[in-house]
Design an enzyme around this catalytic site. Structure first.
Site, PDB file in Angstrom:
ATOM      1  N   ALA A 250      23.038  55.195  73.360  1.00 16.80           N
ATOM      2  CA  ALA A 250      22.248  55.256  74.600  1.00 16.80           C
ATOM      3  C   ALA A 250      22.053  56.664  75.144  1.00 16.80           C
ATOM      4  O   ALA A 250      21.533  56.826  76.254  1.00 16.80           O
ATOM      5  CB  ALA A 250      22.833  54.350  75.690  1.00 16.80           C
ATOM      6  N   ALA A 251      22.414  57.682  74.363  1.00 17.52           N
ATOM      7  CA  ALA A 251      22.128  59.049  74.811  1.00 17.52           C
ATOM      8  C   ALA A 251      20.612  59.235  74.913  1.00 17.52           C
ATOM      9  O   ALA A 251      20.098  59.780  75.904  1.00 17.52           O
ATOM     10  CB  ALA A 251      22.708  60.059  73.830  1.00 17.52           C
ATOM     11  N   GLY A 252      19.890  58.736  73.898  1.00 19.50           N
ATOM     12  CA  GLY A 252      18.423  58.834  73.927  1.00 19.50           C
ATOM     13  C   GLY A 252      17.840  58.017  75.066  1.00 19.50           C
ATOM     14  O   GLY A 252      16.874  58.440  75.717  1.00 19.50           O
ATOM     15  N   ASP A 253      18.407  56.851  75.317  1.00 17.35           N
ATOM     16  CA  ASP A 253      17.903  56.010  76.419  1.00 17.35           C
ATOM     17  C   ASP A 253      18.076  56.728  77.754  1.00 17.35           C
ATOM     18  O   ASP A 253      17.179  56.717  78.609  1.00 17.35           O
ATOM     19  CB  ASP A 253      18.654  54.672  76.455  1.00 17.35           C
ATOM     20  CG  ASP A 253      18.429  53.859  75.186  1.00 17.35           C
ATOM     21  OD1 ASP A 253      17.359  54.027  74.570  1.00 17.35           O
ATOM     22  OD2 ASP A 253      19.315  53.077  74.817  1.00 17.35           O
TER      23      ASP A 253
HETATM   24  O1  RIB Z   1      19.882  52.722  72.147  1.00 17.22           O
HETATM   25  C1  RIB Z   1      21.093  52.022  72.152  1.00 17.22           C
HETATM   26  C2  RIB Z   1      20.837  50.549  72.078  1.00 17.22           C
HETATM   27  O2  RIB Z   1      20.264  50.231  70.840  1.00 17.22           O
HETATM   28  C3  RIB Z   1      22.075  49.681  72.169  1.00 17.22           C
HETATM   29  O3  RIB Z   1      22.442  49.373  73.481  1.00 17.22           O
HETATM   30  C4  RIB Z   1      21.715  48.476  71.325  1.00 17.22           C
HETATM   31  O4  RIB Z   1      21.555  47.306  72.068  1.00 17.22           O
HETATM   32  C5  RIB Z   1      20.436  48.859  70.598  1.00 17.22           C
HETATM   33  O5  RIB Z   1      19.367  48.256  71.164  1.00 17.22           O
END
Ligand code: RIB
Length: 309
Positions: A250-253
């Protein structure tokens, strides 16, 4: 402040901590197992809320109760979720994530109800697109629906951010022409453009090829090296903040959410890039997806303290 709409997946993450990633045919033992809220769309919506954005979320979940922790997080972060689709008979998406001792991950997703975050659902909810100023999307839900949302949002004059993850084999030029910011990581950029994985020249050439095909600006996330912004005015690199790496999930998120929030606030893009690097830096220093997302106050404190150092 401008309004952000995130469209994308909701998952429950089954996280296995391992010393080293298993090789093909190998069985390894996990030291820890966690069940955590995730999904690229949900992570980005939650992070937008935590970072101070005004945000709504379109997604599809199952009736199995697995999405309840994600939905609680959304409420805590003030994310509007009233239009999320619940498939009563369906299962919520799941992701099995292995995280190794160096914080690297590998992820397998079973999309489940995410497949119902489709074109028909998004067409039915296009008033949510009408009501936003910025559309932030990834590709963990059916791509035809996301391409519809991008095209419609662009036609309606919205700012569009496309995080091409997971990365398809190709994105048509007519879609790229509707995208204001495309935000691949190095691997995704290589898949989309065939560029050399060499920093900075190979990466810059790849980003420039996306500009030539019609993307407004290209932001390449580069892990420990930070991020590169490539626009028609030139290219600039923004170094990462130094942090101990625990888990890159989730760093990119978090980066994409911070980019959307910074743009929603009308800040200069250089400032926004530093802010996004700081937010994702904090995320990699913590475990999990949504569990690693910092609040706005945490990012500001972090930037102030590090800026003084
Ligand atoms: O970007 C990370 C996410 O990728 C995780 O939370 C997982 O659910 C996948 O969708």
């Amino acid at each position: 402040m401008k309004k952000i709409l995130v469209i994308g997946s909701t998952n429950t993450d089954f996280v296995l901590e391992v010393e080293e990633m298993p090789q093909v045919g190998e069985t390894v033992m996990s030291k820890f197992f966690h069940r955590l809220p995730g999904g690229k769309g949900a992570n980005q919506a939650y992070a937008c809320g935590m970072l101070g954005g005004r945000v709504s979320f379109l997604s599809a979940i199952g009736g199995d109760g697995l999405a309840s922790v994600v939905m609680e997080n959304m409420r805590r972060a003030d994310v509007a979720i009233s239009q999320i689709r619940t498939m009563v008979e369906g299962s919520t998406g799941i992701a099995v994530i292995c995280v190794d001792g160096a914080g690297n991950n590998s992820i397998v997703v079973a999309p489940g109800a995410n497949l119902q975050c489709d074109c028909e659902y998004l067409k039915d909810h296009r008033e949510a697109i009408d009501a936003c100023d910025i559309l932030l999307v990834q590709l963990e839900v059916p791509i035809e629906g996301i391409f519809y949302a991008i095209t419609y949002a662009h036609k309606m004059g919205k700012l569009v951010i496309l995080n091409p993850a997971p990365c398809p084999d190709a994105i048509p030029d007519e879609i790229l022409r509707c995208v204001d910011y495309i935000t691949p990581n190095e691997t995704e950029l290589q898949k989309l453009t065939g560029c050399r994985m060499e920093y900075p020249d190979g990466i810059r050439e790849g980003a420039e090829s996306l500009l030539r095909r019609g993307a407004g600006q290209v932001v390449v996330t580069l892990g420990g090296k930070g991020a590169m912004l490539c626009s028609r005015g030139g290219t600039a690199c923004f170094p990462a903040w130094e942090v101990p790496v625990k888990d890159t999930t989730a760093a990119g998120d978090t980066f994409n959410a911070a980019l959307a929030v910074g743009l929603a606030e009308g800040r200069r893009i250089e400032e926004v890039m530093d802010f996004a690097n700081a937010a994702s830096g904090i995320a990699v220093s913590r475990k999990g997806a949504q569990t690693s997302v910092p609040s706005r106050a945490e990012v500001e404190n972090f930037m102030n303290c590090r800026g003084d150092a």
